[in-house]
Enzyme design. Sequence first.
Site, PDB file in Angstrom:
ATOM      1  N   GLY A  36      20.931  35.758  10.864  1.00 19.36           N
ATOM      2  CA  GLY A  36      20.158  36.596   9.938  1.00 19.36           C
ATOM      3  C   GLY A  36      18.717  36.697  10.378  1.00 19.36           C
ATOM      4  O   GLY A  36      18.394  36.416  11.531  1.00 19.36           O
ATOM      5  N   ASN A  37      17.851  37.130   9.490  1.00 20.23           N
ATOM      6  CA  ASN A  37      16.417  37.187   9.815  1.00 20.23           C
ATOM      7  C   ASN A  37      15.604  36.996   8.539  1.00 20.23           C
ATOM      8  O   ASN A  37      16.152  36.904   7.449  1.00 20.23           O
ATOM      9  CB  ASN A  37      16.071  38.491  10.539  1.00 20.23           C
ATOM     10  CG  ASN A  37      16.372  39.704   9.685  1.00 20.23           C
ATOM     11  OD1 ASN A  37      15.763  39.910   8.647  1.00 20.23           O
ATOM     12  ND2 ASN A  37      17.363  40.496  10.105  1.00 20.23           N
TER      13      ASN A  37
END
Length: 403
Positions: free
Chosen positions: A212-213
Amino acid sequence: MSVLSGKKVLLGITAGIAAYKSAYLVRLLIKKGAEVRVIMTPSAKEFVTPLTLSTLSKNEVLSSFTNEEDENAQWNNHVELGLWADLFLVAPATANSLSKMSQGNSDNLLIATYLSAKCPVYVAPAMDLDMYAHPSTHETFKKLESFGNIIIPAAHGELASGLVGKGRMAEPEDIIEFLEKDISEKLPLKGKKVVITAGPTYEPIDPVRFIGNHSSGKMGYAIAETAADLGARVILVSGPTHLNTDHSNIQVVKVTTAAQMYEAVHEHYESSAVAILSAAVADYRPADVADQKIKKNDASLTINLEKTQDILASLGAVKKDQFLVGFALETENELENAKTKLKKKNLDLIVLNSLNDSGAGFGTDTNKVTFVTAHNKVIPFEVKSKHKVAEDIWQHIIQEIHA
Ligand code: CTP
């Protein structure tokens, strides 16, 4: 939320018996979230006290060019008041004041302010039935309408004279309903569908892990809420975030992966007038997702990644009349890279974020952006709240799509 929320409303009260209803009108406006300032004609004070109105509006009530009772009297600036207002409502509006407004006869603060106001002006006439029916009153209405003023029709019923007919000021609730309807119908994005992406995507590695980020989704949610306030029907395709919105014009489509975001956006794109892709979409995902949790074995683990689809580029490729906006997050050669992305993805606008700017980027409530337009015009902005950035984006788009 009411379209009156956050609006600066200047309420002008003239000398009619219906002025006693103005106190309730102020309350209703405040309840809708408006900020209210009141101006009265001198004779209106015979019908309702300034004290009542200043208490309800939480603002000083003005009725003359100077405050006569105050020895340090100051000039009440009608120009400043006229420019302050988002909306000027004269209620009740007597035949006398309406006639003065149509003639530009500014012998009191209220009419002088009317002449200075640049905002929409609404009037709620209040008079006896014969006055209301008189040809000169009709001429006045016609003249005011030719100035762009909006007449809130009087109601039929019992009048102060004891006669029954048309001329009563519309009830405060009906005035509010009239204002809300009129403002909503004139919103610049009324009738337009827009699709917006926000937040990160999560690309699963196994049932418990993902790539993810740090995107919070704040920028995309601010863009969606601003569009909804401007009257658009918003499809907000949101990756996993803690944010929520209960705006009645926003339909939230929750997705997790880039592939799901791609599907959801394409489902709505063709029927949309504008698409703004502010999500931080993963560019790569694990080529194989393990069915079971991956156990630690060796000293290292290699995960094969494959490219996700570029949603923005795929929209650019099938673009018809849509106004298509992308974001670019760059750390070097910012402008050059943004211009290249704009061309390559067939965009109408790119909003460039630089991670080199303080106050910009993930998780913060502020952002610093530069617009790059389809004609390669570069428009830099100061650091501001994400909501203000959203307003700048929409202001630019509205100008372009109405040009
Ligand atoms: N974007 C997208 N789909 C992807 C990747 C990005 O729709 N799979 C969109 C983003 O929402 C953003 C824009 O593309 O509006 C630019 O994203 P950015 O990460 O800055 O650029 P990329 O085009 O992915 O290029 P690079 O990462 O190489 O800079």
